[in-house]
Scaffold this motif. Structure first.
Motif, PDB file in Angstrom:
ATOM      1  N   PHE A 107      58.321 -25.834  42.586  1.00 61.67           N
ATOM      2  CA  PHE A 107      58.292 -24.692  41.156  1.00 61.67           C
ATOM      3  C   PHE A 107      59.995 -25.217  41.048  1.00 61.67           C
ATOM      4  CE2 PHE A 107      58.683 -20.210  40.524  1.00 61.67           C
ATOM      5  CZ  PHE A 107      59.229 -19.982  39.517  1.00 61.67           C
ATOM      6  N   GLY A 108      60.220 -25.721  39.679  1.00 59.38           N
ATOM      7  CA  GLY A 108      61.481 -26.096  39.790  1.00 59.38           C
ATOM      8  C   GLY A 108      62.043 -27.159  40.709  1.00 59.38           C
ATOM      9  N   GLU A 109      63.572 -26.777  41.531  1.00 60.82           N
ATOM     10  CA  GLU A 109      63.384 -27.281  42.388  1.00 60.82           C
ATOM     11  C   GLU A 109      63.083 -27.181  43.979  1.00 60.82           C
ATOM     12  OE1 GLU A 109      68.206 -27.822  40.470  1.00 60.82           O
ATOM     13  OE2 GLU A 109      67.898 -26.971  42.281  1.00 60.82           O
ATOM     14  N   ALA A 110      62.309 -25.784  43.711  1.00 63.27           N
ATOM     15  CA  ALA A 110      62.088 -25.542  45.143  1.00 63.27           C
ATOM     16  C   ALA A 110      60.681 -26.430  45.207  1.00 63.27           C
ATOM     17  CB  ALA A 110      61.628 -24.432  44.892  1.00 63.27           C
ATOM     18  N   ILE A 111      59.812 -25.778  46.635  1.00 64.30           N
ATOM     19  CA  ILE A 111      58.407 -26.083  47.189  1.00 64.30           C
ATOM     20  C   ILE A 111      57.914 -25.301  47.979  1.00 64.30           C
ATOM     21  CG2 ILE A 111      56.885 -27.479  48.506  1.00 64.30           C
ATOM     22  CD1 ILE A 111      57.938 -29.177  46.673  1.00 64.30           C
ATOM     23  N   ILE A 112      57.039 -24.370  47.779  1.00 59.02           N
ATOM     24  CA  ILE A 112      56.652 -23.295  48.276  1.00 59.02           C
ATOM     25  C   ILE A 112      55.094 -23.226  48.742  1.00 59.02           C
ATOM     26  CG2 ILE A 112      58.520 -21.962  46.339  1.00 59.02           C
ATOM     27  CD1 ILE A 112      55.443 -21.175  44.530  1.00 59.02           C
ATOM     28  N   GLU A 113      54.852 -22.634  49.521  1.00 62.77           N
ATOM     29  CA  GLU A 113      53.315 -22.580  50.685  1.00 62.77           C
ATOM     30  C   GLU A 113      52.374 -21.228  50.202  1.00 62.77           C
ATOM     31  OE1 GLU A 113      51.775 -24.940  54.015  1.00 62.77           O
ATOM     32  OE2 GLU A 113      53.624 -23.553  54.000  1.00 62.77           O
ATOM     33  N   VAL A 114      51.324 -20.974  49.913  1.00 61.17           N
ATOM     34  CA  VAL A 114      50.783 -19.726  50.082  1.00 61.17           C
ATOM     35  C   VAL A 114      50.403 -19.737  51.114  1.00 61.17           C
ATOM     36  CG1 VAL A 114      48.382 -18.591  49.371  1.00 61.17           C
ATOM     37  CG2 VAL A 114      49.188 -20.934  47.529  1.00 61.17           C
ATOM     38  N   THR A 115      51.369 -18.214  51.469  1.00 59.20           N
ATOM     39  CA  THR A 115      50.658 -18.149  53.092  1.00 59.20           C
ATOM     40  C   THR A 115      49.775 -16.652  53.215  1.00 59.20           C
ATOM     41  OG1 THR A 115      52.773 -16.174  52.706  1.00 59.20           O
ATOM     42  CG2 THR A 115      53.044 -17.686  53.572  1.00 59.20           C
ATOM     43  N   GLU A 116      49.483 -15.611  52.229  1.00 63.58           N
ATOM     44  CA  GLU A 116      47.923 -14.490  51.889  1.00 63.58           C
ATOM     45  C   GLU A 116      47.940 -14.084  51.230  1.00 63.58           C
ATOM     46  OE1 GLU A 116      50.362 -10.711  53.891  1.00 63.58           O
ATOM     47  OE2 GLU A 116      51.256 -11.852  55.303  1.00 63.58           O
ATOM     48  N   PRO A 117      46.967 -13.299  51.067  1.00 69.25           N
ATOM     49  CA  PRO A 117      47.583 -12.557  49.833  1.00 69.25           C
ATOM     50  C   PRO A 117      48.121 -11.021  49.744  1.00 69.25           C
ATOM     51  CG  PRO A 117      44.854 -12.857  51.077  1.00 69.25           C
ATOM     52  CD  PRO A 117      46.457 -12.989  51.757  1.00 69.25           C
ATOM     53  N   ARG A 118      48.232 -10.740  48.880  1.00 65.39           N
ATOM     54  CA  ARG A 118      49.382  -9.669  48.638  1.00 65.39           C
ATOM     55  C   ARG A 118      47.880  -8.255  49.041  1.00 65.39           C
ATOM     56  NH1 ARG A 118      52.803  -6.672  43.329  1.00 65.39           N
ATOM     57  NH2 ARG A 118      53.161  -4.898  44.896  1.00 65.39           N
ATOM     58  N   GLN A 119      48.748  -7.434  49.799  1.00 68.44           N
ATOM     59  CA  GLN A 119      48.124  -5.791  49.969  1.00 68.44           C
ATOM     60  C   GLN A 119      47.974  -4.721  48.810  1.00 68.44           C
ATOM     61  OE1 GLN A 119      46.385  -6.062  54.190  1.00 68.44           O
ATOM     62  NE2 GLN A 119      47.558  -7.970  54.240  1.00 68.44           N
ATOM     63  N   PRO A 120      47.273  -4.577  48.249  1.00 69.52           N
ATOM     64  CA  PRO A 120      47.703  -3.162  47.505  1.00 69.52           C
ATOM     65  C   PRO A 120      48.075  -2.166  48.673  1.00 69.52           C
ATOM     66  CG  PRO A 120      45.296  -3.588  47.274  1.00 69.52           C
ATOM     67  CD  PRO A 120      46.212  -4.389  48.345  1.00 69.52           C
ATOM     68  N   CYS A 121      49.437  -1.406  48.567  1.00 72.40           N
ATOM     69  CA  CYS A 121      49.585   0.150  48.427  1.00 72.40           C
ATOM     70  C   CYS A 121      50.024   0.394  48.124  1.00 72.40           C
ATOM     71  CB  CYS A 121      51.205  -0.956  49.321  1.00 72.40           C
ATOM     72  SG  CYS A 121      52.560  -0.907  48.622  1.00 72.40           S
ATOM     73  N   PHE A 122      50.634   1.886  48.824  1.00 72.64           N
ATOM     74  CA  PHE A 122      50.468   3.151  47.396  1.00 72.64           C
ATOM     75  C   PHE A 122      51.472   3.194  46.439  1.00 72.64           C
ATOM     76  CE2 PHE A 122      53.498   4.121  50.700  1.00 72.64           C
ATOM     77  CZ  PHE A 122      54.858   4.924  50.128  1.00 72.64           C
ATOM     78  N   LYS A 123      52.539   2.416  46.682  1.00 70.24           N
ATOM     79  CA  LYS A 123      53.719   2.316  45.931  1.00 70.24           C
ATOM     80  C   LYS A 123      53.257   1.873  44.288  1.00 70.24           C
ATOM     81  CE  LYS A 123      57.599   2.140  48.502  1.00 70.24           C
ATOM     82  NZ  LYS A 123      58.812   0.907  49.735  1.00 70.24           N
ATOM     83  N   ILE A 124      51.921   1.005  44.202  1.00 72.40           N
ATOM     84  CA  ILE A 124      51.795   0.598  43.299  1.00 72.40           C
ATOM     85  C   ILE A 124      50.986   1.436  42.861  1.00 72.40           C
ATOM     86  CG2 ILE A 124      49.653  -0.698  42.268  1.00 72.40           C
ATOM     87  CD1 ILE A 124      50.431  -3.227  44.416  1.00 72.40           C
ATOM     88  N   ALA A 125      49.870   2.215  43.682  1.00 67.91           N
ATOM     89  CA  ALA A 125      49.563   3.107  42.489  1.00 67.91           C
ATOM     90  C   ALA A 125      50.189   4.299  41.680  1.00 67.91           C
ATOM     91  CB  ALA A 125      48.199   4.107  44.090  1.00 67.91           C
ATOM     92  N   ALA A 126      51.422   4.553  43.246  1.00 65.72           N
ATOM     93  CA  ALA A 126      52.918   5.270  42.137  1.00 65.72           C
ATOM     94  C   ALA A 126      53.355   5.622  40.823  1.00 65.72           C
ATOM     95  CB  ALA A 126      53.629   5.617  42.936  1.00 65.72           C
ATOM     96  N   ARG A 127      53.786   4.187  40.678  1.00 67.61           N
ATOM     97  CA  ARG A 127      54.405   3.204  40.080  1.00 67.61           C
ATOM     98  C   ARG A 127      53.372   3.986  38.524  1.00 67.61           C
ATOM     99  NH1 ARG A 127      54.713  -2.395  37.486  1.00 67.61           N
ATOM    100  NH2 ARG A 127      55.942  -2.285  35.600  1.00 67.61           N
ATOM    101  N   TYR A 128      52.466   4.067  38.458  1.00 71.33           N
ATOM    102  CA  TYR A 128      51.263   4.314  36.903  1.00 71.33           C
ATOM    103  C   TYR A 128      50.696   5.748  37.240  1.00 71.33           C
ATOM    104  CZ  TYR A 128      51.619  -0.729  36.288  1.00 71.33           C
ATOM    105  OH  TYR A 128      52.302  -1.729  35.928  1.00 71.33           O
ATOM    106  N   HIS A 129      50.429   5.991  38.495  1.00 77.95           N
ATOM    107  CA  HIS A 129      49.987   7.498  39.093  1.00 77.95           C
ATOM    108  C   HIS A 129      49.007   6.882  38.826  1.00 77.95           C
ATOM    109  CE1 HIS A 129      53.925   8.767  38.324  1.00 77.95           C
ATOM    110  NE2 HIS A 129      54.277   9.176  37.118  1.00 77.95           N
TER     111      HIS A 129
END
Length: 214
Positions: A107-129
């Motif tokens: 990714f550009g000059e960087a190298i990245i590696e997949v580690t885990e799924p994102r686990q949805p938290c209440f903050k996402i729900a809060a953003r959209y009510h």
């Protein structure tokens, strides 16, 4: 080598969000960057993170597939130009079913590696009510996922993700989601997911503990 389009790279400062009677800090309100930015082992230089759920070396960068945006359109408010779920990178063609824990990308000059799924938290729900958003995200499996940074470097708009190595265990992000969101996970599911050596150092011990309690 397979490449995937990065539609936008997003960052944000921590702000206050309100959900019901509760106010809390969050960096979900991300906007696209317009110039190159350094990606360190702990994330993008101008991106702030709330450490209780995000950030650190194992969750340095969050991806959400643009492929899923249509699933949410019409069900909740979509904001043009903004990261739908506060992801750092919005991509096309790369998603939970065709991505494995341990897959590595340039990714550009960087190298990245997949580690885990994102686990949805209440903050996402809060953003959209939308209190039911968390359940909907778990049931769909459209969670997005995290990366660790193996090589630091500058990334910029227009850069792509180039897959440079597929993890030999081939444990997909989708498989990990199935385990995490199962009401009655099987020992074989734990054993399969734990084959992924690159699984995040924060999630692995939790899964081992739950496996041992079966």
């Amino acid at each position: 080598m397979t490449t995937f389009k990065v539609l936008a790279i997003h960052t944000a400062k921590i702000t206050e969000l309100t959900f019901g009677k509760k106010t809390f800090p969050s960096a979900l309100l991300k906007q696209p960057i317009e110039k190159g930015m350094f990606l360190s082992y702990t994330g993008l230089a101008e991106d702030e993170q709330t450490p209780e759920h995000h950030g650190g070396t194992e969750k340095a960068l969050c991806l959400y597939p643009y492929d899923h945006y249509s699933f949410w359109d019409g069900w909740m408010e979509m904001r043009d130009g903004a990261a739908l779920f506060g992801e750092n990178i919005t991509t096309e063609g790369l998603h939970e079913q065709n991505t494995h824990i341990g897959d590595r990308f340039e990714f550009g000059e960087a190298i990245i590696e997949v580690t885990e799924p994102r686990q949805p938290c209440f903050k996402i729900a809060a953003r959209y009510h939308k209190p039911e958003l968390i359940v909907r995200m778990r049931e769909s499996g459209y969670t997005g996922f995290y990366f660790r940074v193996l090589k630091e470097g500058t990334v910029k708009p227009g850069d792509v993700l180039t897959c440079v190595e597929r993890d030999p265990a081939r444990v997909s992000v989708h498989e990990v989601n199935q385990l995490l969101f199962s009401s009655a996970p099987r020992a074989s599911q734990y054993d399969r997911v734990l084959e992924a050596k690159a699984l995040s150092k924060t999630l692995r011990p939790k899964l081992i503990q739950k496996r041992n309690q079966l």
